[in-house]
Design a protein around this motif. Structure first.
Motif, PDB file in Angstrom:
ATOM      1  N   ALA A 130     -15.253  -8.179  -3.833  1.00 44.17           N
ATOM      2  CA  ALA A 130     -15.870  -9.506  -3.716  1.00 44.17           C
ATOM      3  C   ALA A 130     -16.621  -9.652  -2.396  1.00 44.17           C
ATOM      4  N   ALA A 131     -16.213  -8.887  -1.385  1.00 43.24           N
ATOM      5  CA  ALA A 131     -16.896  -8.909  -0.091  1.00 43.24           C
ATOM      6  C   ALA A 131     -18.130  -8.012  -0.072  1.00 43.24           C
ATOM      7  N   GLY A 132     -18.452  -7.395  -1.209  1.00 45.17           N
ATOM      8  CA  GLY A 132     -19.614  -6.509  -1.275  1.00 45.17           C
ATOM      9  C   GLY A 132     -19.341  -5.122  -0.725  1.00 45.17           C
ATOM     10  N   LEU A 133     -18.068  -4.783  -0.596  1.00 44.85           N
ATOM     11  CA  LEU A 133     -17.658  -3.475  -0.094  1.00 44.85           C
ATOM     12  C   LEU A 133     -17.063  -2.648  -1.231  1.00 44.85           C
TER      13      LEU A 133
ATOM     14  N   ASN B   4      -9.383   3.411   1.559  1.00 44.59           N
ATOM     15  CA  ASN B   4     -10.568   3.486   2.408  1.00 44.59           C
ATOM     16  C   ASN B   4     -11.509   2.350   2.004  1.00 44.59           C
ATOM     17  N   ILE B   5     -12.170   1.759   2.991  1.00 42.47           N
ATOM     18  CA  ILE B   5     -12.996   0.574   2.758  1.00 42.47           C
ATOM     19  C   ILE B   5     -14.327   0.730   3.491  1.00 42.47           C
ATOM     20  N   GLY B   6     -15.421   0.363   2.817  1.00 44.78           N
ATOM     21  CA  GLY B   6     -16.720   0.374   3.465  1.00 44.78           C
ATOM     22  C   GLY B   6     -17.842   0.271   2.461  1.00 44.78           C
ATOM     23  N   LYS B   7     -19.056   0.431   2.953  1.00 44.99           N
ATOM     24  CA  LYS B   7     -20.222   0.506   2.080  1.00 44.99           C
ATOM     25  C   LYS B   7     -20.274   1.911   1.486  1.00 44.99           C
ATOM     26  N   PRO B   8     -20.520   2.041   0.194  1.00 48.51           N
ATOM     27  CA  PRO B   8     -20.530   3.375  -0.409  1.00 48.51           C
ATOM     28  C   PRO B   8     -21.638   4.253   0.152  1.00 48.51           C
ATOM     29  N   GLY B   9     -21.307   5.535   0.342  1.00 48.74           N
ATOM     30  CA  GLY B   9     -22.268   6.495   0.849  1.00 48.74           C
ATOM     31  C   GLY B   9     -22.923   7.278  -0.278  1.00 48.74           C
ATOM     32  N   ALA B  10     -23.516   8.410   0.083  1.00 46.31           N
ATOM     33  CA  ALA B  10     -24.188   9.259  -0.902  1.00 46.31           C
ATOM     34  C   ALA B  10     -23.170   9.858  -1.864  1.00 46.31           C
TER      35      ALA B  10
ATOM     36  N   THR C 290     -20.808   4.977   4.081  1.00 45.93           N
ATOM     37  CA  THR C 290     -21.740   4.995   5.206  1.00 45.93           C
ATOM     38  C   THR C 290     -20.935   4.736   6.482  1.00 45.93           C
ATOM     39  N   ASP C 291     -21.611   4.821   7.631  1.00 41.17           N
ATOM     40  CA  ASP C 291     -20.911   4.542   8.888  1.00 41.17           C
ATOM     41  C   ASP C 291     -21.029   3.074   9.304  1.00 41.17           C
ATOM     42  N   GLU C 292     -21.547   2.221   8.403  1.00 47.72           N
ATOM     43  CA  GLU C 292     -21.628   0.792   8.713  1.00 47.72           C
ATOM     44  C   GLU C 292     -20.212   0.233   8.891  1.00 47.72           C
ATOM     45  N   PRO C 293     -19.946  -0.435  10.005  1.00 45.65           N
ATOM     46  CA  PRO C 293     -18.582  -0.910  10.254  1.00 45.65           C
ATOM     47  C   PRO C 293     -18.146  -1.999   9.274  1.00 45.65           C
ATOM     48  N   VAL C 294     -16.844  -2.063   9.064  1.00 44.49           N
ATOM     49  CA  VAL C 294     -16.217  -3.178   8.354  1.00 44.49           C
ATOM     50  C   VAL C 294     -15.635  -4.074   9.436  1.00 44.49           C
ATOM     51  N   THR C 295     -16.088  -5.318   9.478  1.00 44.74           N
ATOM     52  CA  THR C 295     -15.730  -6.190  10.586  1.00 44.74           C
ATOM     53  C   THR C 295     -14.382  -6.877  10.379  1.00 44.74           C
TER      54      THR C 295
ATOM     55  N   PRO D  84     -10.220  14.373   4.513  1.00 47.84           N
ATOM     56  CA  PRO D  84     -11.616  14.236   4.915  1.00 47.84           C
ATOM     57  C   PRO D  84     -12.234  12.899   4.516  1.00 47.84           C
ATOM     58  N   LYS D  85     -11.886  12.391   3.337  1.00 44.03           N
ATOM     59  CA  LYS D  85     -12.406  11.080   2.922  1.00 44.03           C
ATOM     60  C   LYS D  85     -11.967  10.001   3.900  1.00 44.03           C
ATOM     61  N   THR D  86     -10.726  10.075   4.332  1.00 39.27           N
ATOM     62  CA  THR D  86     -10.183   9.064   5.235  1.00 39.27           C
ATOM     63  C   THR D  86     -10.814   9.170   6.616  1.00 39.27           C
ATOM     64  N   LEU D  87     -11.062  10.375   7.080  1.00 38.87           N
ATOM     65  CA  LEU D  87     -11.692  10.552   8.390  1.00 38.87           C
ATOM     66  C   LEU D  87     -13.111  10.004   8.421  1.00 38.87           C
ATOM     67  N   SER D  88     -13.783   9.992   7.269  1.00 33.85           N
ATOM     68  CA  SER D  88     -15.174   9.556   7.237  1.00 33.85           C
ATOM     69  C   SER D  88     -15.346   8.080   6.897  1.00 33.85           C
ATOM     70  N   ALA D  89     -14.294   7.409   6.495  1.00 32.58           N
ATOM     71  CA  ALA D  89     -14.408   5.990   6.129  1.00 32.58           C
ATOM     72  C   ALA D  89     -14.436   5.120   7.383  1.00 32.58           C
ATOM     73  N   PRO D  90     -15.201   4.025   7.362  1.00 32.76           N
ATOM     74  CA  PRO D  90     -15.233   3.160   8.539  1.00 32.76           C
ATOM     75  C   PRO D  90     -13.937   2.396   8.777  1.00 32.76           C
ATOM     76  N   LEU D  91     -13.156   2.172   7.712  1.00 37.44           N
ATOM     77  CA  LEU D  91     -11.879   1.469   7.850  1.00 37.44           C
ATOM     78  C   LEU D  91     -10.933   1.959   6.775  1.00 37.44           C
ATOM     79  N   THR D  92      -9.684   2.107   7.148  1.00 32.83           N
ATOM     80  CA  THR D  92      -8.648   2.474   6.187  1.00 32.83           C
ATOM     81  C   THR D  92      -7.502   1.491   6.327  1.00 32.83           C
ATOM     82  N   ALA D  93      -6.945   1.097   5.186  1.00 33.78           N
ATOM     83  CA  ALA D  93      -5.802   0.187   5.172  1.00 33.78           C
ATOM     84  C   ALA D  93      -4.603   0.900   4.560  1.00 33.78           C
ATOM     85  N   ILE D  94      -3.473   0.826   5.233  1.00 31.88           N
ATOM     86  CA  ILE D  94      -2.205   1.258   4.659  1.00 31.88           C
ATOM     87  C   ILE D  94      -1.549   0.016   4.078  1.00 31.88           C
TER      88      ILE D  94
END
Length: 197
Positions: free
Chosen positions: A139-142, A172-178, A24-29, A76-86
């Motif tokens: 554990a953070a619910g993400l 990629n990190i965030g709330k799962p989408g469809a 989803t587009d919900e931000p990861v804070t 494309p997966k990375t462009l749509s994720a709210p946060l990505t970690a290297i």
């Protein structure tokens, strides 16, 4: 024998968790990432090396720099994720050993003076830390979407031009989408995976 961790936590961390492919587009804070790090930093590594470093990719400019090194659908997966970690290995992790392993101050030079030794040890221990990090994200619910399908040499040049870090995983990190999850793939049974000698 049952585990000390309750069934809901077992499901959250392992049984029901999957690699996410959409978000989803919900931000990861920043607070969520801080909480994840503050938990997983306690995972063990040899000599407390803690060689893994995390580069958070938030801006569109940084995301475009990253996806030019992606293979297949990882871009494309990375462009749509709210946060990505290297995730990368700090090849000079030994410089922190006097701080991280203070009861053996000479270990920095006795064991890790050679770059090839640091690269091998750092790679093994950073891989351990990557596992802790993925469980911490859960554990953070993400949801986490770890990917190895990148040109890591290109990422190193793009983000770590000094050669002191070596990327090995993108998550990629965030709330799962469809339709975020593929069906669960089979696992080995206990008897297939475990041998007593």
């Amino acid at each position: 024998m049952s585990l000390a961790l309750d069934a809901a936590a077992q499901d959250l961390l392992f049984r029901e968790a999957r690699t996410a492919n959409t978000f989803t587009d919900e931000p990861v804070t920043d607070e969520q990432i801080q909480a994840i790090y503050d938990l997983v930093k306690f995972g063990p590594t040899a000599f407390n090396q803690t060689p893994m470093r995390i580069t958070l990719v938030r801006s569109q400019e940084a995301r475009q720099r990253l996806v030019q090194h992606a293979m297949g659908s990882n871009g494309p997966k990375t462009l749509s994720a709210p946060l990505t970690a290297i995730l990368s290995v700090d090849l000079d992790f030994h410089e922190k050993l006097p701080q991280l392993f203070p009861h053996a101050p000479g270990i920095k030079d006795a064991f890790f003076s050679q770059a090839s030794v640091r690269e091998a040890a750092g790679g093994q221990n950073a891989a351990l830390q990557a596992g802790y990090f993925i469980v911490g994200v859960r554990a953070a619910g993400l949801a986490a979407g770890p990917m190895s399908g990148f040109d890591f040499t290109g990422i190193d040049k793009e983000f770590f031009g000094d050669g002191k870090q070596k990327a090995f995983l993108v998550i990629n990190i965030g709330k799962p989408g469809a339709d975020a999850f593929s069906p669960r793939s089979p696992r080995l049974t206990f008897d297939e995976a475990v041998t007593a000698v």
